[in-house]
Design an enzyme around this catalytic site. Structure first.
Site, PDB file in Angstrom:
ATOM      1  N   SER A 143       0.861  -1.127  -0.136  1.00 36.30           N
ATOM      2  CA  SER A 143      -0.097   0.063  -0.167  1.00 36.30           C
ATOM      3  C   SER A 143       0.980   1.152  -0.107  1.00 36.30           C
ATOM      4  O   SER A 143       2.152   1.112   0.546  1.00 36.30           O
ATOM      5  CB  SER A 143      -0.738   0.103   1.211  1.00 36.30           C
ATOM      6  OG  SER A 143      -1.479   1.134   1.424  1.00 36.30           O
ATOM      7  N   TYR A 156      -1.861  -0.629  10.347  1.00 35.59           N
ATOM      8  CA  TYR A 156      -1.980  -0.726   8.985  1.00 35.59           C
ATOM      9  C   TYR A 156      -0.528  -0.117   8.215  1.00 35.59           C
ATOM     10  O   TYR A 156      -0.045  -0.928   7.685  1.00 35.59           O
ATOM     11  CB  TYR A 156      -3.117  -0.023   8.375  1.00 35.59           C
ATOM     12  CG  TYR A 156      -3.405  -0.327   7.086  1.00 35.59           C
ATOM     13  CD1 TYR A 156      -3.819  -1.593   6.649  1.00 35.59           C
ATOM     14  CD2 TYR A 156      -3.287   0.884   6.037  1.00 35.59           C
ATOM     15  CE1 TYR A 156      -4.006  -1.680   5.247  1.00 35.59           C
ATOM     16  CE2 TYR A 156      -3.476   0.433   4.594  1.00 35.59           C
ATOM     17  CZ  TYR A 156      -3.740  -0.906   4.030  1.00 35.59           C
ATOM     18  OH  TYR A 156      -3.775  -1.157   3.040  1.00 35.59           O
TER      19      TYR A 156
END
Length: 260
Positions: A143, A156
């Protein structure tokens, strides 16, 4: 295409979002599919709705956060469909956290178990066999959140930075084997993972658009790519910002929702 000549894709998190879009894109190009998810009933409904040829796919129920579960799915795939040509470790979770809250440490542990250990366990059944064959692609979904830590996104961001570093390590290990390791870092993609975000999402892509660009990068064996490229530019600029300026820019930004 002769069914016996069709390549095989193994993809986790295939019941929704990016994983499902990737499965559809590879199927469109003639691949057989090994579809992995916890929610197998949703996968079956999706395959039926899209009219997938039953001879070209199998569904495996597994939880990537459970090492034995996902390893068993990979082993079953090899036994039932053969050694895949492409393995995409896509399954992941994204939950906001606050280190001042004890229960959020459990959220962090679960995030790492899914996004990091789960990724390595997804690859595990295939690494030695692909190396022996001398070909294959192992694809990790990172990501742009890996580039810099964002307030409220500690679990995350850290997990996706770990994905990038792990795939880079694995790429070096596999270099002489003929097996390609591909790291893809999505920007914002319109999936259930992002739809609850409380902040702007520039250059938002539909899953199908992401999957098409990802397919081309995987087929080319690109080692690392941010999709869309515009988010790659943004990420590089963010990385270059001095810490005091970066902190000011993101002060007060909406945070990822924590578990209720």
């Amino acid at each position: 295409m002769d069914d016996s000549a069709r390549p095989l894709l193994f993809v986790t998190g295939a019941s929704s979002g990016i994983g499902q879009a990737l499965a559809a894109r590879f199927y469109q190009d003639g691949y057989h599919l090994a579809l992995v998810a916890r929610r197998t009933s949703e996968l079956e409904a999706w395959a039926t709705a899209r009219g997938l040829d039953a001879a070209r796919f199998r569904i495996y129920g597994a939880d990537v956060a459970d090492v034995d579960s996902i390893v068993a799915a990979g082993t079953a795939c090899i036994a039932q469909q053969g050694l895949p040509d492409v393995v995409i470790a896509n399954a992941g979770i994204s939950i906001g956290m606050d280190s001042a809250e004890r229960r959020d440490l459990d959220v962090m542990a679960r995030t790492f178990a899914t996004n990091n250990l789960g990724l390595a366990a997804t690859f595990h059944p295939f690494v030695a066999a692909m190396a022996a064959r001398g070909s294959g692609r192992l694809v990790g979904i990172g990501s742009v959140a890996a580039i810099r830590g964002l307030p409220g996104h500690g679990a995350y961001c850290a997990s996706k930075a770990g994905v990038v570093a792990y795939c880079e390590s694995l790429r070096g290990e596999m270099r002489a084997s003929g097996v390609k390791v591909v790291t893809l870092c999505p920007g914002y993609v319109d999936t259930p993972l992002t739809q609850g975000n409380r902040y702007g999402m520039p250059f938002l892509l539909q899953p199908e658009a992401f999957a098409d660009r990802a397919f081309r990068a995987i087929e080319a064996g690109i080692s690392y790519r941010v999709i869309p490229w515009q988010m790659g530019v943004v990420a590089k600029l963010m990385r270059m910002l001095p810490n005091p300026l970066f902190d000011r820019v993101f002060q007060g930004r909406g945070r990822k929702r924590r578990e209720e």
